[in-house]
Design an enzyme around this catalytic site. Sequence first.
Site: not given
Length: 379
Positions: A189-191, A86, A330
């Site tokens: 939080y969201s990819n 990330s 990440g």
Amino acid sequence: MKSARLIAVGATLTLAVLTAAAPVHADAPTAASILRAGAQKGIADGYPGVVGMVRSGDSAQYVSAGTGNTATKVPADPQAQFRVGSNTKAFIATVLLQLEAEGTVSLDDSVARWLPGAVDANGYDGSRITLRELLNHTSGIPDFVHHASFYNSYAANREPNRAWPPQTLVDLGLALRPPSSEPGEKWEYSNTNYVLAGMVIKAVTGNDPATEVTRRIVEPLGLRHTVFPTLDPALQGNYLHGYAYGWLGVVLTDVTVSNVQGMGAAGAMVSTLDDLATFTRALLDGQLLPPAQEAELKTTVPTGTADIGYGLGISRFQLPCGKWVWSHNGAVLGYFSTWYADDDGGKQVLEANTEYHLQAPTRGQTDTDKGMQDAFCAL
């Protein structure tokens, strides 16, 4: 994926500090020696390898612990590549901010303006969500990573070449649940947000986000060991192997070759400590963005955790010693990396650990992160 901060061997222990300045003495409470002690704890906790870096001005020191390959027992190399997960998000946010500075796009544009119909299911409405809300994780769109069809495939690592089109990932996220908050109301939080951000980059420029990141950031900064894979699940050249423990925490599996199509603009990039340090310094000191966009980058929203704010692809919080840092991490299969920096990137601490099995926090994550924080406080 993300770590718990915004939210785990049979390797021979090999510790070394490589320095671009004066050698480090074991009895000196320097930032590098503190980071080394944290790395040693990480190895004792079961990490195969840990590499780290402290930089103040133009002086850099490197820490290496454990092995970069459990089969060959070669020492972990601080110059080797690893998957940065990330940390990719800061690159994506930078590209969109540059496009805004050029007058091509506004972060206050709706998602639907650039991606009509992409967010239009299960009660979600892309015309009510802005690009800014994607980048600061206040869109309310769930994280596709939690959808069983993706998670089971990715965690098992049996389909490293499986295609995951961006819209498919978005659809998985939207299907998880109806909206639980209004856009802009709550941080989560969201990819999926950054998959959409990558889709916007392509809609605006006509190029894949990997192409724009390479053209706008990687090449101008001379990041010779940074790549943005889009298909190939393997790593090439000098790299750290990544590993994952099984659910019982016993069997350690090499997961270096893993799916990058599912991570995409949310976390597919590969880099090194030096390159990541160069990028984050350039980002924080204004080399990559005009003042107006730099201010947007560093405008944070509350995350629900005291004293932690999230900007656009970066977070800000206060260390126990009182110092404030910018940071991100990440966490992708096999790798867990983090960076800390002051406001202009003049002081930095970075670290990469070569084990992640999609669980956080683990003792290794906690111990190495404490070493990072204490090291930064000593700078």
